[in-house]
Motif scaffolding. Structure first.
Motif, short mmCIF file in Angstrom:
data_model
loop_
_atom_site.label_atom_id
_atom_site.label_comp_id
_atom_site.label_asym_id
_atom_site.label_seq_id
_atom_site.Cartn_x
_atom_site.Cartn_y
_atom_site.Cartn_z
N ILE A 171 0.86 -1.18 0.00
CA ILE A 171 0.00 0.00 0.00
C ILE A 171 0.89 1.23 0.00
O ILE A 171 1.83 1.33 0.80
N VAL A 172 0.61 2.17 -0.88
CA VAL A 172 1.34 3.43 -0.91
C VAL A 172 0.35 4.57 -0.70
O VAL A 172 -0.65 4.68 -1.39
N GLY A 173 0.62 5.41 0.31
CA GLY A 173 -0.19 6.59 0.53
C GLY A 173 0.22 7.66 -0.46
O GLY A 173 1.41 7.91 -0.66
N MET A 174 -0.75 8.26 -1.13
CA MET A 174 -0.43 9.23 -2.18
C MET A 174 -1.34 10.44 -2.09
O MET A 174 -2.52 10.32 -1.81
N GLN A 175 -0.74 11.60 -2.33
CA GLN A 175 -1.46 12.87 -2.38
C GLN A 175 -1.22 13.49 -3.75
O GLN A 175 -0.25 13.15 -4.43
N PRO A 176 -2.09 14.44 -4.16
CA PRO A 176 -1.84 15.12 -5.43
C PRO A 176 -0.47 15.80 -5.40
O PRO A 176 -0.03 16.31 -4.37
N ASP A 177 0.21 15.79 -6.51
CA ASP A 177 1.52 16.44 -6.68
C ASP A 177 2.58 15.89 -5.73
O ASP A 177 3.51 16.60 -5.34
N GLN A 178 2.45 14.64 -5.35
CA GLN A 178 3.44 14.02 -4.46
C GLN A 178 4.72 13.72 -5.23
O GLN A 178 4.69 13.41 -6.42
#
Length: 182
Positions: free
Chosen positions: A23-30
């Protein structure tokens, strides 16, 4: 491959196919480095990859016995969370299509550490990958009140958590780690 889980039976069948995922936590523009590391470990482990975005503008109202989560917006304007997830899905697709990995994107809600932990439990995840926070006074204040997602994940569950540094590292000669950037 992407999905946006919509029904309890769909989610249960998708979860069965994603057992032992990374699982990878991702946010916009990461920073791309975070997802690159997640891809590397998913390949090493022979595991599918789940890109998780947590919408902090929504909260969990209740969870069905089968694990389906119902949520409600904190604010009446919940379009921002939808737009962020769409941006994360588009970014993930551009980075992951052609890698040969089985992957999916999931929208979670509420507290990021608890939401990712719950997803990891459902999937019996092999590894959780998160990035460090961006530097700046605003992020320092946010972390002061909410705490570090990476630290809270490492203390609240038994899985390994890979914390990937973002951007350029701070030189040892720099005393202030999070100076305000303008």
């Amino acid at each position: 491959m992407t999905d946006s889980t919509s029904t309890p039976s769909d989610e249960a069948s998708q979860n069965a196919a994603l057992q032992k995922a990374v699982i990878v936590g991702m946010q916009p523009d990461q920073d791309r480095h975070v997802i690159d590391e997640a891809v590397r470990f998913a390949r090493l482990l022979g595991a599918p990859l789940v890109v998780a975005h947590v919408d902090v503008t929504r909260f969990v109202t209740y969870e069905d016995p089968d694990g389906y989560v119902h949520s409600a917006p904190i604010d009446i304007n919940f379009v921002a969370g939808v737009a962020e997830f769409e941006a994360v899905q588009a970014s993930a697709a551009s980075l992951l299509d052609g890698t040969g990995l089985t992957w999916t994107a999931r929208q979670l809600v509420g507290d990021p550490a608890l939401a990712i932990k719950q997803l990891a439990n459902k999937l019996d995840a092999s590894l959780i990958v998160v990035g460090t926070r961006k530097r700046g006074i605003g992020e320092s204040i946010r972390e002061f009140f909410t705490g570090s997602v990476a630290a809270r994940l490492t203390h609240r569950q038994h899985r390994s958590v890979l914390v990937v540094p973002l951007g350029e590292s701070v030189p040892d000669s720099q005393k202030e780690i999070w100076p305000e950037t303008v």
